[in-house]
Design an enzyme around this catalytic site. Structure first.
Site, short mmCIF file in Angstrom:
data_model
loop_
_atom_site.label_atom_id
_atom_site.label_comp_id
_atom_site.label_asym_id
_atom_site.label_seq_id
_atom_site.Cartn_x
_atom_site.Cartn_y
_atom_site.Cartn_z
N LYS A 183 0.84 -1.22 0.00
CA LYS A 183 0.00 0.00 0.00
C LYS A 183 0.87 1.26 0.00
O LYS A 183 2.09 1.18 0.18
CB LYS A 183 -0.92 0.01 1.22
C1 LIG Z 1 -5.58 -4.09 0.72
C2 LIG Z 1 -7.04 -4.05 0.68
C3 LIG Z 1 -7.82 -4.34 1.81
C4 LIG Z 1 -7.27 -4.71 3.16
O1 LIG Z 1 -6.25 -5.58 3.13
P1 LIG Z 1 -5.45 -6.08 4.45
O2 LIG Z 1 -4.43 -6.96 3.83
O3 LIG Z 1 -6.43 -6.78 5.29
O4 LIG Z 1 -4.87 -4.89 5.14
C5 LIG Z 1 -9.20 -4.22 1.69
N1 LIG Z 1 -9.78 -3.84 0.56
C6 LIG Z 1 -9.07 -3.55 -0.55
C7 LIG Z 1 -9.80 -3.10 -1.77
C8 LIG Z 1 -7.68 -3.67 -0.54
O5 LIG Z 1 -6.97 -3.39 -1.64
#
Ligand SMILES: *Cc1c(COP(=O)(O)O)cnc(C)c1O
Length: 388
Positions: A183
């Protein structure tokens, strides 16, 4: 050492290493000052009253769904073109995800389809800023308000972006960020709920901490015994101080990070713009993108099979490439449980069959980006030769 160019890579400087080391030396490894500081930073940045740090973006979304009272029998409108967590959290609550097709420009849900999917059972719209693009968020909110339902903003791909002068994370009744290593900013694993709603914030603070009363979210009360009073069925969705400290430093660098990513995206876009076989992401004038990944789309004459061959070919040159995202409704578990099939959401499926994510991270060098782009072009020309 290999010369591989990965799909993503976290950007950790000495400042991050120093602060995590400080936390380790401090002896306070959970529920401490960095959690609060990180929460305040993210809440301020998104213009929100509350920030609730948690163990992942998925955990944050799960808590929001539950805090809104979404339960078996309820419907939640959401997108099939996303990472699976955005839909799984609806199932955690025993509610039913109602998918609607996307618009091919923004890759977000088509607002007219959202409106048309509302029934008396609809409790919420769960909207995703796909790949960091916030288009239609204000419209979803207007639809939610008009129908007296909630908007959950899955902002896990959009930290740092803006739409019509408003920050990503400010549109939903609650919004959730994720801090997995790919992210915009990372805490290793982690997430954050932001909201202006005191009740949602209180319930999320309680749910993250084993159902304890949120005012007891403090080590002081461990002595008094109220630490062992549990008001509701909760979880351990807490974020550690190591993670929160990492988050504080990464947040301080957010503007720099967003602009580094913007520069990488621009370089790819300028190069690919002239290639008629590729469709590059479009960004509307009122949108400030916070780029999560860089995804190009093959033009319509390419099949899913050809896309697969192109991805394999790129990888054989030690360049990261992936199919982002396979549609959620076509995942084995969703097909089996709900009977979804090919053709249910034609626009999402058509796009999902032709998208390719390329290496994308803050410190991707021009040289590596150009090599990745060149490899992509080489694979396209091979497919074209194959056809003739
Ligand atoms: C990354 C992501 C999440 C959450 O991911 P975690 O790995 O649980 O932190 C949720 N929704 C979307 C659209 C994502 O890209």
């Amino acid at each position: 050492m290999t010369d591989e160019i990965p799909l993503s890579h976290p950007d950790i400087t000495d400042a991050e290493i120093r602060i995590v080391t400080d936390v380790l030396r401090s002896g306070r490894l959970s529920i401490g000052p960095y959690q609060q500081e990180f929460e305040e930073e993210v809440a301020n940045r998104t213009g929100r009253t509350h920030g609730i740090a948690c163990s992942s973006g998925t955990a944050g979304l799960h808590m929001v769904v539950q805090a809104m009272g979404i339960a078996p029998g309820d419907e939640v409108i959401t997108t099939p073109f996303s990472f699976i967590a955005s839909s799984n959290v609806i199932l955690y609550a025993g509610a039913t995800p109602v998918f609607v097709d996307i618009d091919s420009r923004s890759l977000n849900m088509n607002p007219a389809s959202v409106e048309a999917a509302i029934t008396p059972k609809t409790k919420a719209i769960l909207a995703v800023e796909t790949f960091g693009n916030p288009t239609h968020m204000d419209t979803y909110r207007a639809i939610a308000d008009r129908n007296e339902i909630r908007l959950i903003e899955d902002a896990c791909e959009g930290l740092g972006g803006r739409y019509k002068k408003r920050p990503i994370g400010s549109f939903g009744h609650a919004a959730v960020f994720g801090f997995y290593p790919n992210k915009q900013i990372t805490t290793g694993e982690g997430g954050m709920v932001v909201t202006d709603d005191d009740r949602i914030a209180d319930i999320c603070r309680s749910l993250r901490n084993q159902g304890r009363d949120p005012v007891h979210d403090d080590t002081e009360v461990a002595r008094t015994g109220s630490w062992l009073t549990h008001e509701r069925l909760g979880y351990n969705y807490r974020m550690s101080e190591l993670q929160a400290a990492l988050g504080v430093v990464q947040m301080n660098r957010l503007d720099e990070i967003v602009s580094m990513r913007e520069a990488v995206a621009r370089r790819y876009i300028e190069r690919f713009m002239a290639t008629s076989d590729l469709i590059v992401p479009t960004v509307d004038a009122d949108t400030v993108m916070s780029w999560f990944v860089f995804v190009v789309r093959l033009s319509d004459q390419y099949s899913a099979e050809e896309r697969g061959r192109i991805i394999d070919g790129i990888r054989r040159h030690d360049v990261g490439a992936a199919a982002y995202f396979p549609c959620i409704h076509l995942q084995p578990f969703y097909r089996e449980r709900f009977g979804f099939k090919e053709g249910d959401f034609p626009i999402a499926e058509s796009i999902s069959n032709r998208t390719i994510a390329l290496p994308f991270y803050n410190r991707l060098t021009d040289r590596d980006a150009d090599f990745a782009a060149q490899t992509m072009e080489l694979m396209l020309s091979r497919e074209n030769i194959r056809r003739t």
